[in-house]
Design a protein around this motif. Structure first.
Motif, PDB file in Angstrom:
ATOM      1  N   ASN A  61     -77.058  63.064  54.045  1.00 27.15           N
ATOM      2  CA  ASN A  61     -76.250  62.137  54.091  1.00 27.15           C
ATOM      3  C   ASN A  61     -75.217  61.954  52.864  1.00 27.15           C
ATOM      4  N   ALA A  62     -74.807  62.863  52.266  1.00 25.71           N
ATOM      5  CA  ALA A  62     -74.285  62.495  50.800  1.00 25.71           C
ATOM      6  C   ALA A  62     -72.926  62.994  51.219  1.00 25.71           C
ATOM      7  N   ILE A  63     -72.137  62.571  50.094  1.00 23.13           N
ATOM      8  CA  ILE A  63     -70.473  62.991  50.326  1.00 23.13           C
ATOM      9  C   ILE A  63     -70.095  63.269  48.747  1.00 23.13           C
ATOM     10  N   ASP A  64     -69.012  63.902  48.603  1.00 29.04           N
ATOM     11  CA  ASP A  64     -68.282  64.306  47.485  1.00 29.04           C
ATOM     12  C   ASP A  64     -69.278  65.040  46.609  1.00 29.04           C
ATOM     13  N   ILE A  65     -70.041  66.164  47.386  1.00 26.21           N
ATOM     14  CA  ILE A  65     -71.069  67.070  46.628  1.00 26.21           C
ATOM     15  C   ILE A  65     -70.379  67.988  45.754  1.00 26.21           C
ATOM     16  N   THR A  66     -70.674  68.124  44.336  1.00 25.73           N
ATOM     17  CA  THR A  66     -70.268  68.883  43.362  1.00 25.73           C
ATOM     18  C   THR A  66     -71.360  69.832  43.215  1.00 25.73           C
ATOM     19  N   GLU A  67     -71.082  71.350  43.094  1.00 28.62           N
ATOM     20  CA  GLU A  67     -71.983  72.406  42.602  1.00 28.62           C
ATOM     21  C   GLU A  67     -71.384  73.127  41.418  1.00 28.62           C
ATOM     22  N   ARG A  68     -72.131  73.804  40.542  1.00 24.45           N
ATOM     23  CA  ARG A  68     -71.489  74.622  39.642  1.00 24.45           C
ATOM     24  C   ARG A  68     -71.066  75.898  40.438  1.00 24.45           C
ATOM     25  N   LYS A  69     -69.924  76.567  40.111  1.00 25.30           N
ATOM     26  CA  LYS A  69     -69.360  77.858  40.844  1.00 25.30           C
ATOM     27  C   LYS A  69     -69.582  78.885  39.958  1.00 25.30           C
ATOM     28  N   GLY A  70     -69.312  78.800  38.931  1.00 24.16           N
ATOM     29  CA  GLY A  70     -69.399  79.847  37.680  1.00 24.16           C
ATOM     30  C   GLY A  70     -70.905  80.035  37.209  1.00 24.16           C
ATOM     31  N   SER A  71     -70.950  80.760  36.132  1.00 21.70           N
ATOM     32  CA  SER A  71     -72.398  81.018  35.454  1.00 21.70           C
ATOM     33  C   SER A  71     -72.358  79.697  34.393  1.00 21.70           C
ATOM     34  N   PRO A  72     -73.507  79.085  34.190  1.00 24.15           N
ATOM     35  CA  PRO A  72     -73.576  77.931  33.308  1.00 24.15           C
ATOM     36  C   PRO A  72     -73.621  78.535  31.852  1.00 24.15           C
ATOM     37  N   ALA A  73     -72.989  77.364  30.981  1.00 19.54           N
ATOM     38  CA  ALA A  73     -72.967  77.738  29.426  1.00 19.54           C
ATOM     39  C   ALA A  73     -74.332  77.971  28.909  1.00 19.54           C
ATOM     40  N   TRP A  74     -75.211  77.236  29.257  1.00 18.44           N
ATOM     41  CA  TRP A  74     -76.662  77.075  28.844  1.00 18.44           C
ATOM     42  C   TRP A  74     -77.673  77.994  30.018  1.00 18.44           C
ATOM     43  N   ASP A  75     -78.348  79.234  29.460  1.00 20.94           N
ATOM     44  CA  ASP A  75     -78.721  79.790  30.818  1.00 20.94           C
ATOM     45  C   ASP A  75     -80.035  80.375  30.212  1.00 20.94           C
ATOM     46  N   TYR A  76     -80.898  81.071  30.966  1.00 24.06           N
ATOM     47  CA  TYR A  76     -82.171  81.727  30.579  1.00 24.06           C
ATOM     48  C   TYR A  76     -81.916  83.160  30.192  1.00 24.06           C
TER      49      TYR A  76
END
Length: 578
Positions: free
Chosen positions: A441-456
């Protein structure tokens, strides 16, 4: 001996053979071990012949063969049970002699000297100090995120919540009543967490494991001076206190952990699990700079840290991940500085936009938890605690509990150090995303599209910057020059694993290893004599009177020596940890 196909019901009442949930009329309870069994899955030879025999029925596991001699070494659970029964049936032995023989039998037939401490043996495995008495009563393992009841028994947080969720308000071991406040808000026993973690680390070191990183502890001599140092600030109170020195050299907009290179005072950085008395002292070490706001960041740059202090009813805390509510939407003007009622909708702007920028870029966000968060089992016992770095995986907006639109953020832990509530000796590993039902039921959903700057990094087996961290836009804070201040730098004193373990099991009043230890409902540990001595001469009820006439009695408030929780009811019958 029980047939391999005969198995009891599990903790949820499901038969382990047919995988069905039998009714109460279809189950039998063993008189010895109190384990429920499904009648339909029992062999005909194991069932009671009549209904009258059902009350004294023993399950196949407890219904062992003929008793073996006491001197024989027990080869299994049935032999051990038969040997104990043989000792109890021997009328020629006194109660003390029976107890001594039972002890020898449980020690594998060895004499008393073998069960005691041998000074010639080097204590390399600290797990010898932690015996089976600390195990969770449900899973029978060292408790994961341990919760200690007032009666002194330990459970995993998940096991305890499952037990209480079934409507049970008594201890699974001794059937003592569990306080209602602890049942609704269980707190993790941090002293037991550190002891189990050190024990596991010591065992892995003896086995040649690669996880030989030393654990650090914050001692009083390494703590900074109080934030409010001037006489004027002391008179005005902490609300108008001077913030004091910033002891780290990291800039105010520094992302990620504060490592040793930014700590000229102690040369160790800000460690996971480090606690401070209040937000002012936390500010001095750069973990979270604002001493009021819950978010530190800039709308065009990103967010560096957040503080979980129970400010919004929508927050959900699951330890390794949590749902965080943004700021704004409340009228804080005039005398409404502590208003908790939502009066307008939140938008992705200012500090909320800073969190969304960190979500898009994949920046690490430092997280501190305050003791003011009463609904979370992972909150600090007292003051403010640094819990490592998290990454914002998603953000959205939805209608909150109070009927207004709020900004929501999904934080997932991604730190190289273990969490303060985890007994593991290693940090996080990449984990699957949790299922968040409110996203439907959420709006204005934002997800990261590229690779993260901090990763494993799989090759180095650690979290690190995959992209260069953002360049600071602010000046760095000057560090402490010991030559200018005349103070001598104090290095952390290296302690052995055994000494650290014993220190964690020290009483918070006498500062010595606990004698007859008891744990309060707020998860603090004391010697029984020390705690009772702190409240000597005080009764639970006090008499009141005025000008020759008596008033009704009033209950005395007896606060825990380590926090502000009332433990008057607990002090009526404190139970020593077995």
């Amino acid at each position: 001996m029980a047939h391999v196909s005969q198995l009891p019901c599990d903790g949820d009442g499901i038969c382990m053979v047919c995988k069905e949930n039998p009714s109460a009329e279809e189950t039998l309870t063993c008189k010895t071990c109190a384990t429920p069994w499904h009648v339909g899955c029992l062999a005909a030879s194991s069932r009671p012949p009549t209904m009258a025999d059902a009350a004294s029925w023993e399950c196949p596991d407890c219904n062992c063969v003929d008793p073996v001699p006491v001197s024989a070494a027990p080869g299994g659970s049935s032999d051990l049970l038969a040997a104990i029964r043989a000792i109890e049936a021997d009328s020629s032995l006194s109660e003390q002699e029976k107890a001594r023989r039972r002890q020898e039998l449980l020690c594998g037939g060895a004499g008393p000297s073998s069960s005691g401490f041998d000074p010639k043996r080097t204590v390399n495995d600290v797990l010898d100090i932690i015996d089976g008495s600390l195990n969770c009563s449900f899973c029978m393992q060292l408790p994961e995120r341990p919760v200690t009841t007032p009666c002194g028994h330990n459970f995993c947080l998940r096991c305890f919540q499952k037990w209480v969720g079934q409507g049970k308000r008594t201890c699974a071991n001794c059937r003592n009543e569990i306080p209602a406040k602890m049942a609704s808000q269980p707190r993790i026993n941090s002293a037991l967490v550190m002891a189990i973690r050190m024990a596991k680390m010591a065992k892995s070191n003896n086995a040649g494991s690669a996880h030989g990183r030393p654990q650090h502890f914050i001692h009083n001599q390494n703590r900074p001076d109080k934030a409010f140092t001037t006489e004027r600030a002391k008179r005005a109170g902490k609300a108008n206190a001077c913030s004091g020195k910033i002891f780290v050299t990291a800039p105010p907009d520094h992302f990620g952990p504060i490592t040793a290179e930014y700590d000229p005072e102690r040369n160790q950085g800000v460690l996971v699990g480090e606690t401070w008395e209040d937000r002012m002292e936390c500010r001095q070490w750069g973990a979270h700079l604002p001493h009021v706001a819950g978010i530190a960041g800039q709308s065009s740059y990103g967010a560096q840290s957040v503080c979980l202090s129970g400010g919004y009813q929508d927050d959900e805390d699951h330890g390794e991940w949590f749902l965080y509510t943004g700021s704004g939407g409340r009228d804080l003007t005039g005398n409404r500085r502590t208003n908790s009622e939502q009066s307008s909708e939140q938008k992705f702007e200012k500090l909320n936009e800073a969190l969304r920028v960190s979500c898009k870029k994949g920046y690490p966000v430092r997280v501190v938890r305050s003791h003011k968060e009463k609904r979370s089992s992972y909150a600090a016992e007292a003051g403010v605690r640094y819990d490592g770095v998290y990454r914002i995986e998603k953000c959205w907006r939805k209608v909150g509990v109070q009927g207004f639109m709020v900004c929501r953020y999904l934080f997932v832990r991604c730190d190289n150090d273990p969490a303060p509530w985890a007994s593991d000796e290693h940090g996080d590993r990449p984990r699957p995303m949790p299922v968040v039902k409110e996203l439907n039921n959420a709006i204005d959903i934002t997800e990261r599209k590229g690779s993260p700057a901090w990763d494993y990094d799989e090759e180095k087996a650690c979290w690190m910057w995959k992209k260069p961290p953002p360049i600071s836009k602010k000046k760095t804070s000057t560090g402490v020059d010991s030559s200018a201040t005349g103070k001598v730098k104090r290095r952390p004193r290296n302690m052995s694993i055994k000494d650290r373990l014993l220190k964690e099991f020290s009483c918070q009043i006498c500062r010595k290893v606990m004698s007859f230890p008891i744990t309060t409902p707020c998860a603090h540990n004391f010697c029984k004599a020390c705690l009772e001595g702190a409240f000597a001469g005080k009764s639970i009820m006090r008499q009141r009177g005025r000008e020759g006439r008596s008033l009704r009695t009033q209950k005395n408030i007896m606060k825990c020596p380590a926090c502000t929780i009332d433990i008057a009811d607990f002090l009526q019958n404190p139970q020593v940890i077995c």
